[in-house]
Every structure is written in structure tokens, then in C-alpha cells.
Design a protein around this motif. Structure first.
Motif: not given
Ligand SMILES: [Zn+2]
Ligand SMILES: [Zn+2]
Length: 345
Positions: A282, A284, A330, A334
Motif C-alpha cells: 500500500c 503508507h 487502504c 497499521h
Molecule cells: Zn496502508
């Protein structure tokens, strides 16, 4: 079908308006390189998709079209070279691309390796060390097979893929293994259905390494690191690295998070195990250790297809620019409240 039309329309819009290029330059400005990610490479997509999660598959001929298209726009580099550029904060210069294959399926050796060698493309394969050289299946493949054989699809019920994904995202590895054992007592699947899911052997991995490809770790068991205890996460990262190094006689610098799932504990475990670079799926990135959360664009057979199922450079271009993940979001958190930069790339 509607999604496919939307995807083609969005791709055309982003290319014609320059939004795709804008996102690309934004990602480039943040020093985010282009890393493509594939899973299984098969002879015939439709045939293999009867028993496999379709988004894990790309046909050899579609992979060739991707590589040719990417190769005209980027210079292919190994992950080591890509890492050097990240280390030097050298985001400028010629545009480069790296190609990676996750899970260590045997079909990498049969279908991808000859193509990569023929085209001179350096690639990386991320393997699950407990599965190398065994007849055991990846848990996601086994669950998907068992659920598709066990339950008849009916309207309103989750599809086998949705059910597999929900279980993988929410259960620990130990619980998933118990569930799989219970399903296996109920459903029998013939050996010829299981055979295409087998992993590489250590001999094949040695040959892949000697051919100049990078061999990286994808964990010891493919447990999603965000679902496990800190101790288990440490073990997944460290044991898989030392086993690969001992077997291949080389230093292993690269790690790919199973399922692309990471949080602070996962990043810390990967750092402690000695990896220099790690890869997600993703946009991030970890604020203080971005080299351990390098984004990748996940490709499969239809990720570059237009609404007629044909290869489309415009659609592939948007995937490269992370434009669709920007639009779709996403699924991971996290780790809420942890040290993450939730900016999109
Ligand atoms: Zn992400
Ligand atoms: Zn994987």
C-alpha cells in the motif's frame, strides 16, 4: 463489469488530464520508487483461475506484455540497486523499476524465470521458508480451495475469496490452522488440484540465486505480522533470514511483509532481524523507517485489462502511479495512534 468500466474510464481520465503523471511526480518527489509485485505466473489464466484466487495469477504472456511496456519506460534494476538509490536519496536520474514475485511458487521457476532471463530483467522472489521444498500449500490457497469446494455460492453470501480474506485478516495463524484442519476433515481435494500450488525447492532457489535474481524473505510461515504476538513476529523475521542465508550462502537484505501487513512491531522486528529494506503493498510509509516500508504496485492478470479484457497500457500506467489505491483506500490501520505517516503516495 461495472468496476472494470470504471477502471478503464478512470485510467483514460487520468492519462488524458495528466492526473496520473501528477501523482507519479508527487510519488517521485517523495522518493518512492516503482516496484511491481506479482504472485503466481501460469500458462493459462482462465484454467488456473478455476481453483485459485484470480488476483494471485498472471499468465506468462500477460507478464511479458507488462515487462515490455514497463521496459520501454523504465530501466529495470535489482532491489540492491534500488536500495542504493533510496539510501542515497537519489530520486532523480533515469526512471527505474524493480520486479518482485511473492510467496515462492514453483511456477516462478517454470514460467517467470525463463522469461526474465531471456529479457535480462533482474527480479526478486520472496519465499516462505517453512514451505520451500515441501508439498504443503500456502494457508490462503488451502482455505480458498476448501471454502470453494465446501460451500456452494448463493446470492448474498460472501464469495470464497471474501470469506478467505476476512478469516486471514482476523485470525491468528494458529486459529487458521485449526480451522483448516476442521475443513479438511470434511472435504477432500485431489492431488492434481493441489499440485500447481507447490513451492520452489532449495535446489531451484539456488539456481535462481545463481542466475542473478534476488532471494528475499516473506516470513517463516506467511503469518500476517499484524495478527501475531511480538515474539512470533520476531521469530518470523529472524528465523526465515538465517535459514535463507545458511541455505544460499549469501546475505539476505530484503523482506516482504506477508499480505503487505505491517505495524510498528512488524517494522521493529524486521529492523532487529537485520534486513535493510522491506516492502509493503500500500502507499503508507513508516515515518522514521521508510526504507522498511517501500510501497509496491500489486499486479495480476486483469489489473492491466480494459473493459474488453485486453492489455491496456493506460490502465497499467495508473496502477504504476498508485492511482487506484489512492482512490480505493487502504484496508489496514497499521496500528492506531502509532508513529505513521498516513499520507498517500
Ligand atoms: Zn496502508
Ligand atoms: Zn504473500
Amino acid at each position: 463489469m461495472i468496476r472494470s468500466w470504471m477502471k478503464t474510464g478512470a485510467a483514460r481520465f487520468m492519462n488524458q488530464t495528466g492526473v496520473g503523471a501528477l501523482i507519479s511526480s508527487w510519488a517521485g518527489a517523495k522518493g518512492v520508487p516503482f516496484v511491481a509485485n506479482y504472485h503466481r505466473v501460469v500458462e493459462n489464466f482462465e484454467e488456473s483461475a478455476k481453483n485459485s484466487i484470480p488476483s494471485m495469477l498472471v499468465s506468462r504472456s500477460m507478464l511479458e506484455q507488462h515487462l515490455d511496456w514497463i521496459g520501454r519506460r523504465f530501466r529495470f534494476v535489482s532491489l540492491d540497486e534500488l536500495g542504493e538509490r533510496i539510501g542515497n536519496k537519489d530520486g532523480r536520474g533515469d526512471p527505474v523499476a524493480a520486479v518482485t514475485f511473492d510467496d515462492g511458487y514453483r511456477d516462478f521457476y517454470d514460467h517467470a524465470l525463463p522469461l526474465l532471463k531471456q529479457k535480462g530483467v533482474p527480479a526478486a522472489v520472496f519465499v516462505v521458508t517453512d514451505l520451500v521444498g515441501t508439498m504443503r500449500l500456502q494457508l490462503h490457497d488451502k482455505l480458498y480451495l476448501l471454502l470453494s469446494h465446501r460451500f456452494r455460492p448463493n446470492s448474498g453470501a460472501p464469495t470464497p475469496f471474501q470469506a478467505t480474506r476476512a478469516l486471514l485478516e482476523n485470525l491468528t495463524r494458529a486459529d487458521l490452522e485449526n480451522l483448516t484442519r476442521a475443513l479438511e476433515a470434511d472435504v477432500s481435494i485431489s492431488e492434481d488440484v493441489l499440485q500447481p500450488f507447490h513451492s520452489l525447492t532449495w535446489e531451484m532457489l539456488g539456481e535462481i540465486h545463481r542466475a542473478g535474481m534476488t532471494v528475499g524473505s516473506h516470513g517463516q510461515s506467511h503469518a500476517l505480522m499484524t495478527n501475531e504476538s511480538r515474539q512470533q513476529v520476531m521469530r518470523e523475521a529472524a528465523v526465515s533470514r538465517s535459514e535463507l542465508e545458511a541455505r544460499l550462502g549469501t546475505v539476505v537484505q530484503h523482506f516482504a511483509y506477508p499480505g503487505g501487513c505491517f505495524d510498528d512491531a512488524a517494522v521493529e522486528a524486521v529492523a532487529a532481524a537485520g534486513y535493510r529494506f522491506a516492502y509493503t503493498t500500500c502507499g503508507h510509509q513508516h515515518a522514521s523507517l521508510p526504507r522498511l516500508t517501500i510501497p509496491r504496485s500489486v499486479f495480476w492478470q486483469n489489473s492491466s485489462s480494459d473493459s474488453h479484457g485486453r492489455f491496456s497500457g493506460a490502465v497499467l500506467n495508473c496502477q504504476i502511479n498508485h492511482a487506484f489505491s489512492l482512490l480505493s483506500g487502504c484496508r489496514q490501520r497499521h496500528g492506531t495512534g502509532r508513529e505513521h505517516e498516513h499520507g498517500r503516495v
